[in-house]
Scaffold this motif. Structure first.
Motif, PDB file in Angstrom:
ATOM      1  N   VAL A   1      48.036  47.676  36.061  1.00  0.00           N
ATOM      2  CA  VAL A   1      47.010  46.914  36.770  1.00  0.00           C
ATOM      3  C   VAL A   1      46.729  45.626  36.009  1.00  0.00           C
ATOM      4  O   VAL A   1      46.541  45.639  34.788  1.00  0.00           O
ATOM      5  CB  VAL A   1      45.703  47.714  36.920  1.00  0.00           C
ATOM      6  CG1 VAL A   1      44.614  46.852  37.545  1.00  0.00           C
ATOM      7  CG2 VAL A   1      45.925  48.956  37.766  1.00  0.00           C
ATOM      8  N   TYR A   2      46.700  44.505  36.744  1.00  0.00           N
ATOM      9  CA  TYR A   2      46.341  43.214  36.168  1.00  0.00           C
ATOM     10  C   TYR A   2      45.569  42.425  37.212  1.00  0.00           C
ATOM     11  O   TYR A   2      46.044  42.244  38.343  1.00  0.00           O
ATOM     12  CB  TYR A   2      47.589  42.434  35.731  1.00  0.00           C
ATOM     13  CG  TYR A   2      47.285  41.044  35.212  1.00  0.00           C
ATOM     14  CD1 TYR A   2      46.584  40.874  34.018  1.00  0.00           C
ATOM     15  CD2 TYR A   2      47.678  39.913  35.920  1.00  0.00           C
ATOM     16  CE1 TYR A   2      46.291  39.605  33.539  1.00  0.00           C
ATOM     17  CE2 TYR A   2      47.393  38.645  35.441  1.00  0.00           C
ATOM     18  CZ  TYR A   2      46.694  38.481  34.249  1.00  0.00           C
ATOM     19  OH  TYR A   2      46.402  37.229  33.782  1.00  0.00           O
TER      20      TYR A   2
ATOM     21  N   TRP B   1      41.688  51.998  36.939  1.00  0.00           N
ATOM     22  CA  TRP B   1      41.165  50.705  37.402  1.00  0.00           C
ATOM     23  C   TRP B   1      39.653  50.853  37.454  1.00  0.00           C
ATOM     24  O   TRP B   1      39.114  51.443  38.383  1.00  0.00           O
ATOM     25  CB  TRP B   1      41.742  50.349  38.769  1.00  0.00           C
ATOM     26  CG  TRP B   1      41.217  49.068  39.341  1.00  0.00           C
ATOM     27  CD1 TRP B   1      41.264  47.831  38.772  1.00  0.00           C
ATOM     28  CD2 TRP B   1      40.561  48.890  40.611  1.00  0.00           C
ATOM     29  NE1 TRP B   1      40.679  46.894  39.589  1.00  0.00           N
ATOM     30  CE2 TRP B   1      40.249  47.517  40.719  1.00  0.00           C
ATOM     31  CE3 TRP B   1      40.222  49.762  41.649  1.00  0.00           C
ATOM     32  CZ2 TRP B   1      39.592  47.000  41.847  1.00  0.00           C
ATOM     33  CZ3 TRP B   1      39.577  49.238  42.759  1.00  0.00           C
ATOM     34  CH2 TRP B   1      39.270  47.870  42.850  1.00  0.00           C
TER      35      TRP B   1
ATOM     36  N   LEU C   1      47.612  46.092  41.614  1.00  0.00           N
ATOM     37  CA  LEU C   1      48.429  47.182  41.100  1.00  0.00           C
ATOM     38  C   LEU C   1      49.884  46.771  41.181  1.00  0.00           C
ATOM     39  O   LEU C   1      50.363  46.366  42.241  1.00  0.00           O
ATOM     40  CB  LEU C   1      48.184  48.447  41.928  1.00  0.00           C
ATOM     41  CG  LEU C   1      48.930  49.711  41.501  1.00  0.00           C
ATOM     42  CD1 LEU C   1      48.520  50.140  40.104  1.00  0.00           C
ATOM     43  CD2 LEU C   1      48.673  50.836  42.505  1.00  0.00           C
TER      44      LEU C   1
ATOM     45  N   LEU D   1      43.858  45.689  45.045  1.00  0.00           N
ATOM     46  CA  LEU D   1      42.898  46.790  44.984  1.00  0.00           C
ATOM     47  C   LEU D   1      41.505  46.404  45.449  1.00  0.00           C
ATOM     48  O   LEU D   1      40.622  47.257  45.562  1.00  0.00           O
ATOM     49  CB  LEU D   1      42.825  47.321  43.554  1.00  0.00           C
ATOM     50  CG  LEU D   1      44.113  47.949  43.032  1.00  0.00           C
ATOM     51  CD1 LEU D   1      44.063  48.107  41.518  1.00  0.00           C
ATOM     52  CD2 LEU D   1      44.367  49.284  43.705  1.00  0.00           C
TER      53      LEU D   1
ATOM     54  N   ASP E   1      43.033  43.066  39.148  1.00  0.00           N
ATOM     55  CA  ASP E   1      42.748  43.795  40.397  1.00  0.00           C
ATOM     56  C   ASP E   1      43.953  43.950  41.307  1.00  0.00           C
ATOM     57  O   ASP E   1      43.801  44.239  42.497  1.00  0.00           O
ATOM     58  CB  ASP E   1      41.616  43.121  41.183  1.00  0.00           C
ATOM     59  CG  ASP E   1      40.307  43.106  40.407  1.00  0.00           C
ATOM     60  OD1 ASP E   1      40.082  44.050  39.624  1.00  0.00           O
ATOM     61  OD2 ASP E   1      39.521  42.164  40.575  1.00  0.00           O
TER      62      ASP E   1
ATOM     63  N   GLU F   1      43.366  57.254  45.280  1.00  0.00           N
ATOM     64  CA  GLU F   1      42.372  56.899  44.275  1.00  0.00           C
ATOM     65  C   GLU F   1      41.276  57.965  44.249  1.00  0.00           C
ATOM     66  O   GLU F   1      41.028  58.653  45.251  1.00  0.00           O
ATOM     67  CB  GLU F   1      41.744  55.538  44.571  1.00  0.00           C
ATOM     68  CG  GLU F   1      40.899  55.521  45.834  1.00  0.00           C
ATOM     69  CD  GLU F   1      40.128  54.229  46.034  1.00  0.00           C
ATOM     70  OE1 GLU F   1      40.315  53.277  45.253  1.00  0.00           O
ATOM     71  OE2 GLU F   1      39.315  54.172  46.994  1.00  0.00           O
TER      72      GLU F   1
END
Length: 204
Positions: A79-80, A25, A84, A104, A82, A47
């Protein structure tokens, strides 16, 4: 040619585990779950910013808020916009895959989602693990995996409508788990590769 380099993160390190799932991301590597020999399956989310001068692991969520989600390994991530997306086995008595989302962009408690949101979907297939999966835009594609035995079924989840659709093919497709699925040619094609190896199967 490209050269591998070792990253030595600071702070708390994630314990050894297998069947972990990871996606990028921006400059951040997001890591979910896996199976630890010492503690079994995990459902924590971490992360690490790979552009940072001092890359440091940061735990985003311990997974405790996912009440209908099984603690299992071999999940599917993407991820799409912002968010998850997570596909994972649901807990008994539920028998179909559970879909969860994590925002996110949150910056802390009270600002955006600070936990996984378990959502309602249409057409979810039965529980399975170790699917091959990849995200193309708002579509999460996943193939194969293990239900009670290895399967060759192919599905796509539209994460905007939250509708699952089975994809049929005239090809004879292999029964695979622990394999890879990647997009190519600007997302117009998918390539399926690798496989679990055991006494009754051969790597593909």
């Amino acid at each position: 040619p490209a050269v591998w380099s070792l990253i030595s993160p600071s702070g708390t390190l994630i314990g050894d585990r297998r069947a972990i799932r990871a996606v990028m991301w921006g400059s951040k590597l997001l890591v979910y779950g896996g199976y630890s020999t010492l503690s079994g399956s995990e459902k924590d989310l971490w992360e690490i910013d790979l552009d940072s001068s001092t890359p440091t692991w940061n735990e985003l969520d311990d997974g405790s808020t996912m009440t209908n989600t099984s603690v299992d390994y071999g999940v599917s991530l993407g991820v799409y916009q912002d968010k998850l997306s997570l596909l994972v086995k649901s807990k008994t008595p539920y028998t179909n895959l559970n879909y969860c989302e994590y925002d996110l962009t949150h910056t802390g408690t009270g600002s955006g989602w600070t936990e996984w949101i378990e959502t309602t979907t249409t057409g979810a297939p039965s529980n399975r693990r170790t699917m091959a999966s990849t995200m193309i835009g708002d579509k999460l594609y996943f193939y194969g995996g293990v239900v009670s035995s290895t399967t060759n079924l192919f599905y796509v989840l539209d994460v905007t409508t939250r509708i699952f659709t089975q994809i049929s093919s005239s090809m004879s497709t292999p029964f695979l788990s622990h394999c890879g699925l990647s997009a190519m040619d600007n997302g117009t094609k998918l390539i399926l590769y690798g496989s679990e190896y055991n006494a009754s199967s051969t790597p593909t």
